[in-house]
Write a protein that holds these residues in place. Structure first.
Motif, short mmCIF file in Angstrom:
data_model
loop_
_atom_site.label_atom_id
_atom_site.label_comp_id
_atom_site.label_asym_id
_atom_site.label_seq_id
_atom_site.Cartn_x
_atom_site.Cartn_y
_atom_site.Cartn_z
N SER A 190 -12.36 1.60 -13.41
CA SER A 190 -11.04 0.97 -13.36
C SER A 190 -10.01 1.95 -12.79
O SER A 190 -9.16 1.57 -11.97
CB SER A 190 -10.62 0.52 -14.75
OG SER A 190 -11.51 -0.45 -15.23
N ASP B 101 -11.83 -6.43 -10.94
CA ASP B 101 -12.31 -5.58 -12.04
C ASP B 101 -13.01 -6.46 -13.08
O ASP B 101 -12.35 -7.14 -13.85
CB ASP B 101 -11.13 -4.82 -12.66
CG ASP B 101 -11.60 -3.69 -13.57
OD1 ASP B 101 -12.80 -3.63 -13.87
OD2 ASP B 101 -10.75 -2.87 -13.97
N GLU B 102 -14.30 -6.43 -13.05
CA GLU B 102 -15.11 -7.25 -13.96
C GLU B 102 -14.61 -8.69 -14.00
O GLU B 102 -14.29 -9.21 -15.07
CB GLU B 102 -15.11 -6.65 -15.36
CG GLU B 102 -15.61 -5.20 -15.34
CD GLU B 102 -15.84 -4.66 -16.75
OE1 GLU B 102 -16.20 -5.45 -17.63
OE2 GLU B 102 -15.66 -3.45 -16.94
MG LIG Z 1 -12.73 -0.63 -16.82
#
Ligand SMILES: [Mg+2]
Ligand SMILES: Nc1ncnc2c1ncn2[C@@H]1O[C@H](COP(=O)(O)OP(=O)(O)O)[C@@H](O)[C@H]1O
Lengths: 837, 254
Positions: free
Chosen positions: B61, B180-181
């Motif tokens: 991240s 992000d995910e």
């Molecule tokens: Mg993360």
């Protein structure tokens, strides 16, 4: 549980600080009012203690009208002085007179005091008795001498040996200042100016030749005071009494505290308005806090906290907040007292200086009210907290159930209706407490109903903003609509402030219009002569004015107190000779000719309320001539200049000692030259105002406006507290929406746009509150005005443009309130949105 | 239809969509210092779908934030195209994110007060520009959210919310999308739909995408996988499949 409360308090210092600020200001206002009035009371008591400290007894006329220090008393024959001096045990006795004498400053203008009297007195040569202490020069000796009070001398630059002109009820005369004097240690008698002459000169100046107002007595050392008092009483003629110095001090103190109590009540009303508005802010803050802590509180319930513990936790938080902020407010009260004094001075009300007095009562009331308001305002939110079911910890925030909304709506309607009824009854009676209770009910009811209007109104108000500001404006608008309850609660505080402002401006505009209309309706004279300040029109003015070429009619106007049906009232008198040319009297019964027969004219409203009609007989009493019966000779429509009761000048002069001339009405040939000639002819009377009808009207309006200005300024604090409420709500919202704002920033919202978004929301909030407030306030103002029709406010004016200005000002203030939360939001960490889980 | 790949001129095609040079990010100082990024030099090519994988706390991240202009690195440089974003001030970074980068986060992607349509066009509205209706229509159709446009996020399923977020990420035809995910909160069906869409947008539209994921199957949709551990790049895998990814993860000891 106590730990949870304390941690809760400490975890949210900022929101607490803002909540507390509302209470701090309200309590500071209350304690400031107490400090100021206590200080004034004390100052006056000390002053009068000084004035009478040496006097054991005073001989004076029995009160004819009124009582105590403000009573009207008859004069004493000068010969009584010798009689009193002969009483055994009397060491010294001095006669004194007191009346009107006004200094003329170096610039040729009469010195004005802003309400305090301009006194002329006799100087007691006996230092044993005299309250005056000469600090420069010496006592007055000849008829051309005067002693001036140190305060006036300092302020206007007079020194011993200079000449000073003095206006009196007689002619204007020049005197030589032989001395400057203080009262004990005070340089000035609470703002009054003082001219002290030799007794004969004073008698001449105040037109009491051969008479005394009172005789001050000092007993010999060792003489039994009770005996001396009895012996003095024994030699006094009927209608004359002897009282102790202490009685005089007490009478003066109670007169002062009476006149101050009106003043302090008025200030306290505004202080309570501020606290009331503060209550809204607190209610709102605690509602939001409870909302935000739903999960936390539900979790507490899950782990075994009882409903009572949750309830107490919220209330304890409120109580602690209230206590701390009240304590700070008390401290600031001293500053508030100084601020209030400065404010009043700014509006022309001069108060004497004295050291500040902080009574225990101030502390008690301040704490009680501050804590009380906070706790009461938090009860609702605390009850909501109790209703949170433990499962709320698991799910998302719950919305209000329909039931509670419906109940809220029913309650709000009921309260608002009850408020309107109370207000109507209160105004009709009139009973000020009912008016207040009605207004409170209306405001609380309106605040409960406001959520219903919040969504649609915010939508309408926000539309132009969304159009002008694009997506920021749109988001601001959406934010103001997403929680109608919060929007409504936040706006409610401002609503109260603006409702009062609007009511006052409707009242003021109506009053202005009515008084303007009534001047033209009351007077046909071209020029109106009055004394400025608390002065008197000299007795030689009528002759001087009527001698001016171009003056075609002159009417003298007298005014004084008398008793009618055993109550004190103001009696006006006019000379009858040229009456038709100067005064407009619309008779509804009888004729003005009755005046010349020594009969009484009454205005129609008074006649109706007192059930008087032409031919009826009214018992009256005059200070000098005692009781008699007057025949009602006519009834006229309410007249702005005259008031309720009118007699002829000839009648008046024969019933009053030293009748004081209140005004002079002149009819001229209408030429500017005549106006100028009158002004020139009256130049020797520096305390006179020569005004055309229009100017007279303007002065009337100016004093109305000045009073309104003061009221607006005092209401300003309530509006300020409402704004703090907006700041508080916005701040809480910004925290609540941290992730959202972060997301907006992540996808490309500029800081500037974030600020615009928060500002839009604030402006919508402010305008929403202002609109509702102005609507309610206009209604209240109209109700108030129509209830005062009898009192001569005949026109109802809704000052639309002024109300619009208030609306725009509110929007502007909303912008100001938003500036801090907006900056805070713009500075939020972009990552906050993503980083949180 | 003007597609992003066709708008790109030949010479910029040569440069990667984004790259970083010795990127470091340190939290704290002294003994307690955490090196979230310990010198990362990596390039994400244009028109490709790159997955970033690594154990929790490996700096995925942080890398994304530093390369997307959401956060500033402690040292090193990151470029979008050949623009050194370290040289931009806040307003410049904001404009960069608004106009040249798209985001899809794991959750809380949408503004609750705005409708789906308004959420999609938010970056355009923020720029004060006009929405390309044709392009919007195309995205909406591709994502199958045409009948949900007037709904607020609270009225959408998790999968629909993520698809709306994808549409928003694409609305400005950005140089690069960071995700992000994005499937972290979705069930396998919704995940597969979303990943298939991302794949298509790379293939058919030439879009460049960088996606952080934990899921080897998700990584299988990518053209390339970059492996991180302890703030450094520890591996690089071209044309991955779920199996090869799993195998590589095992050898890396993750
Ligand atoms: Mg993360
Ligand atoms: N704001 C922060 N303060 C301190 N440490 C942080 C912060 N953000 C991330 N970290 C640390 O940096 C490292 C990398 O975090 P992150 O990039 O979020 O990892 P990933 O996304 O790969 O799970 C972790 O050890 C994390 O604890």
């Amino acid at each position: 549980m106590r730990n949870v409360t304390l941690k809760g308090l400490l975890a949210h210092k900022l929101r607490l600080a803002l909540t507390a600020l509302a209470i701090v200001l309200g309590v500071a206002f209350i304690s400031g009012t107490f400090v100021l009035t206590d200080t004034l009371n004390n100052t006056f008591s000390v002053l009068f203690g000084n004035v009478y400290q040496k006097v054991d007894f005073q001989v004076r006329g029995v009160a004819q009208l009124g009582s105590g220090a403000n009573a009207t008393r008859n004069e004493l024959p000068e010969s009584l002085l010798a009689t009193v001096r002969r009483v055994p045990g009397v060491e010294a006795a001095e006669g004194g007179v007191e009346g009107y004498a006004q200094f003329v400053a170096h610039d040729g203008k009469a010195i004005q005091t802003g309400g305090a009297p301009t006194l002329g007195i006799s100087f007691d040569p006996d230092q044993q008795i005299s309250a005056l202490r000469i600090i420069a020069g010496g006592p007055p000796v000849t008829s051309g001498d005067v002693v001036m009070d140190a305060g006036t001398a300092q302020k206007y630059g007079f020194t011993v040996g200079q000449r000073v002109r003095i206006v009196s009820a007689g002619a204007v005369r020049a005197f030589t200042i032989t001395g400057i004097a203080e009262f004990g240690s005070a340089n000035n008698l609470a703002g009054a100016t003082l001219a002290a002459f030799t007794l004969p000169t004073a008698q001449d100046v105040v037109q009491e030749t051969g008479h005394l107002d009172d005789i001050d007595v000092v007993t010999a050392p060792g003489a039994g005071k009770a005996v001396v008092q009895r012996d003095i009483a024994a030699v006094l003629p009927p209608g004359v009494q002897v009282v102790t110095g202490q009685t005089l001090v007490n009478e003066n103190a109670s007169a002062i505290s009476q006149s101050l109590s009106f003043f302090s009540t008025a200030l306290l009303v505004f202080a309570f308005i501020s606290l009331f508005v503060g209550g809204f802010t607190i209610f709102n803050t605690f509602s939001i806090i409870v909302g935000q802590r739903t999960r936390e509180l539900a979790l507490l319930r899950i782990v075994g906290a009882s409903r009572r513990q949750v309830f107490r936790s919220v209330l304890t938080e409120a109580a602690i907040t209230g206590l701390v902020s009240s304590a700070i407010g008390l401290g600031l009260g001293v500053l508030a007292a100084l601020g209030l004094e400065a404010l009043l001075r700014g509006f022309g009300i001069t108060l004497p200086a004295g050291s500040l007095v902080f009574e225990p009562r101030t502390v008690l009331v301040g704490l009680a009210v501050g804590v009380g308001v906070t706790v009461v305002a938090a009860i609702g939110p605390a009850r909501n907290a109790v209703r949170i079911p433990p499962v709320a910890a698991l799910g998302d925030r719950q919305s209000d159930s329909d039931v509670s909304l419906r109940r809220r709506f029913a309650w709000g309607t009921a309260l608002a209706v009850a408020g309107v009824v109370l207000l109507a009854i209160g105004l009709a009676k009139p009973a000020i407490q009912l008016v207040g209770a009605g207004a409170v009910c209306i405001f609380v009811g309106a605040a409960m109903l406001a959520p219903v209007a919040a969504r649609p109104l915010s939508s309408v108000i926000g539309r132009p903003l969304a159009r002008a500001l694009g997506v920021s404006g749109k988001l601001g608008r959406e934010n103001s609509m997403r929680s109608p309850r919060r929007t409504a609660q936040t706006a409610s505080a401002l609503m109260v402030g603006l409702a009062l402002v609007a009511a006052i401006s409707v009242f003021g505009a109506s009053l202005s219009r009515s008084s303007t209309a009534s001047v033209d309706d009351a007077i046909s004279a071209d020029l109106i002569l009055t004394a400025n300040g608390s002065g008197q029109v000299s007795g030689s003015v009528p002759a001087a004015a009527s001698a001016v070429p171009g003056v075609t009619a002159t009417t003298t106007v007298y005014r004084s107190q008398f008793e009618l049906q055993n109550t004190l009232a103001t009696l006006t008198a006019v000379s009858t000779q040229h009456l038709a040319g100067t005064l407009i009297l619309r008779m509804t019964a009888g004729t003005t000719a009755a005046l010349a027969r020594g009969e009484l004219l009454i205005d129609s409203t008074t006649a109706t309320s007192k059930h008087l009609s032409v031919g009826g007989a009214v018992p009256v009493r005059f200070a000098r001539t005692g009781s008699s019966v007057l025949r009602v000779g006519g009834i006229y429509q309410a007249n702005a200049l005259i008031g309720s009761y009118l007699v002829s000048a000839a009648f008046f002069v024969s019933h009053f000692t030293n009748p004081s001339l209140a005004a002079l009405l002149l009819r001229t040939n209408g030429s500017a030259a005549a106006d100028k000639a009158v002004t020139n002819a009256l130049a020797p009377y520096p305390n006179l105002q020569v005004q055309t009808r229009a100017q007279f009207e303007q002065t009337q309006n100016a004093s109305v406006n000045q009073l309104l200005g003061l009221v607006y300024a005092l209401l300003g604090l309530a509006v300020l507290i409402a704004l703090i409420g907006i700041v508080n709500t916005l701040m809480l919202s910004v925290f609540e929406r941290t992730r959202e704002i972060g997301l907006l920033r992540a996808v490309g919202m500029m800081r500037r746009q974030v600020r615009a978004m928060i500002r839009s929301e604030a402006v919508i909030l402010a305008i929403f509150g202002a609109i509702i407030g102005i609507i309610i306030g206009t209604g209240m103002g109209i109700a108030l005005v129509s209830s005062l029709k009898q009192q001569g406010i005949t026109d109802t004016v809704v000052p639309a443009s002024r109300l619009l200005v208030f609306l725009l000002l509110s929007a502007l203030l909303g912008l100001v309130a938003a500036s801090w939360p907006a900056r805070r939001a713009a500075k939020l960490d972009v990552l906050a949105a993503i980083a949180a889980e | 239809m003007v597609l992003p790949s066709q708008t790109l001129t030949g010479d910029t095609r040569a440069a990667p969509a984004a790259h970083s040079v010795d990127l470091r990010k340190t939290y704290g100082a002294g003994q307690a210092a955490v090196h979230a990024l310990a010198g990362i030099t990596v390039a994400f090519e244009r028109g490709r779908f790159t997955a970033v994988m690594g154990p929790s706390g490996s700096g995925k991240s942080t890398l994304m934030h530093c390369m997307a202009g959401l956060d500033r690195p402690t040292s090193g440089q990151s470029f979008v195209g050949d623009l050194d974003i370290g040289k931009l001030d806040d307003a410049g970074l904001t404009k960069l994110r608004r106009d040249r980068i798209g985001f899809v986060f794991q959750s809380f992607n949408l503004i609750p007060t705005l409708t789906a349509a308004e959420n999609i066009t938010l970056p355009v509205a923020l720029a004060g520009a006009k929405v390309d209706q044709e392009w919007l229509g195309y995205l909406v159709k591709q994502l199958g959210i045409g009948d949900r446009l007037a709904h607020r996020p609270s009225e959408l399923s998790g999968g629909q919310q993520q698809r709306v977020a994808c549409a928003r990420a694409l609305i400005n035809k950005p140089d690069l999308i960071f995700a992000d995910e994005p499937t972290g909160n979705l069930d396998s069906n919704a995940s597969a739909d979303l990943l298939a869409f991302l794949r298509r947008s790379v293939q058919e539209l030439g879009q460049s995408i960088v996606m952080v994921t934990h899921d080897p199957r998700g990584a299988g949709y990518a053209d390339r996988v970059v492996f991180l551990a302890d703030g450094t790049v520890v591996g690089d895998l071209e044309r991955p499949t779920a199996d090869t990814v799993l195998e590589r993860m095992r050898t890396l000891g993750a």
